[in-house]
Design an enzyme around this catalytic site. Structure first.
Site, short mmCIF file in Angstrom:
data_model
loop_
_atom_site.label_atom_id
_atom_site.label_comp_id
_atom_site.label_asym_id
_atom_site.label_seq_id
_atom_site.Cartn_x
_atom_site.Cartn_y
_atom_site.Cartn_z
N LYS A 49 -1.20 -4.87 12.18
CA LYS A 49 -1.33 -5.58 10.89
C LYS A 49 -1.73 -7.03 11.15
CE LYS A 49 1.77 -2.38 8.65
NZ LYS A 49 3.14 -1.95 8.41
N GLN A 93 9.06 -3.91 7.59
CA GLN A 93 8.64 -2.69 8.29
C GLN A 93 9.75 -1.65 8.26
OE1 GLN A 93 5.52 -2.25 9.44
NE2 GLN A 93 5.98 -0.20 10.18
N ASP A 116 3.80 -3.63 -0.24
CA ASP A 116 4.09 -2.23 0.07
C ASP A 116 4.26 -1.39 -1.20
OD1 ASP A 116 4.22 -1.19 2.62
OD2 ASP A 116 6.21 -2.00 3.05
#
Ligand code: GUN
Length: 281
Positions: A49, A93, A116
């Site tokens: 990322k 994460q 997200d």
């Protein structure tokens, strides 16, 4: 033999679009990733990322916290990031250590920075058919179908898996595009008899090479969201060799849905920066 849906090519088309959007923004969007613990796969994802941000000229930062971090300590890190006008996207994460709830963590991310798409407000907007940030992997599935001009409207889509991050949002996104959607899961009886009716089959069951040709309707499009390391080799949830003989299109593992997740994250980040500009405080 089926058409191979190449996620790297589709991701590049997303990056080209994202790059144009970045050029039109008066600010340089910034992504902050929070990594709790030292899960090796998560460390690899987080690095990818950051690398992609750098490639696109976006700012990124990774905050590493020990696996033993207390929930209140994590929440206070998130609060600081929520208030920081220089941070446009926040991603924690997953998976998290067992003592932390992914639901409670998602709830503490500002919904306009939740790239997200896991905050209940964003999940709710998606459920209402007006997504702000759709979770990246299922958004990538839709992007792939669109890139290859695979029609969705009026077709029967079957999703195997009901996770918060893939199965449920994939079903919602397909529904929003006017597919007729069936969701199968671990308690579904005779899953194969339902998948055999699918024009579009999205497989996110988390079991290596479990879907073979007997599950697939001839001519169907099969999207494999799974990724597993088996005997040093990466495989998906689909037994590709077998399904290749009956499907009209199939996404490979690796190189299918995988590259799409980060591409859609970058798109969500740019969208987040646009939503937050100009900053109100
Ligand atoms: N772990 C695996 N995939 C994802 C993802 O899309 N988002 C987050 N936050 N964690 C993940």
């Amino acid at each position: 033999m089926s058409l191979i849906l190449d996620g790297k090519i589709v991701a590049e088309s997303v990056y080209a679009r994202v790059q144009e959007e970045i050029a039109s923004l008066p600010i340089q969007p910034k992504l902050t990733v929070v990594l709790v613990g030292e899960d090796p796969a998560s460390q690899t994802y987080v690095k990818s990322k950051a690398n992609r941000c750098e490639k696109l000229g976006l700012q990124s930062e990774t905050i590493r916290l020990p696996a033993t971090v207390l929930e209140n300590e994590l929440y206070s890190v998130l609060e600081t990031l929520n208030e920081d006008v220089g941070v446009h996207g926040i991603l924690v994460q997953l998976p998290l250590p067992n003592h932390l709830s992914k639901y409670e963590v998602a709830r503490r991310i500002s919904p306009v920075k939740d790239v997200d798409g896991l905050h209940p407000e964003n999940a709710g907007l998606l459920l209402q058919g007006r997504p702000r940030f759709a979770p990246c992997t299922p958004a990538g599935v839709i992007e792939m179908l669109d890139f290859y001009k695979i029609p969705i409207e009026g077709r029967h889509a079957v999703v195997i898996g009901r996770s918060e991050i893939v199965g449920k949002p994939a079903a919602q996104l397909l529904l929003q595009r006017n597919a007729t959607v069936t969701v199968c899961h671990s308690r579904t009886v005779a899953t194969e008899s339902l998948t055999a009716l699918a024009d579009i089959l999205v497989v996110a069951m988390g079991k290596p090479e479990s879907v073979d040709r007997t599950w697939v309707k001839p001519g169907a499009t099969v999207i494999d969201v799974g990724i597993h390391r088996v005997g040093g080799k990466l495989v998906g949830d689909v037994h590709t060799e077998s399904v290749h003989e009956v499907a009209s299109a199939i996404s490979p593992v690796p190189g299918g849905v995988g590259p799409m997740t980060i591409a859609m994250l970058m798109q969500n980040l740019v969208r987040a920066a646009r939503l937050q500009y100009p900053p109100s405080n």
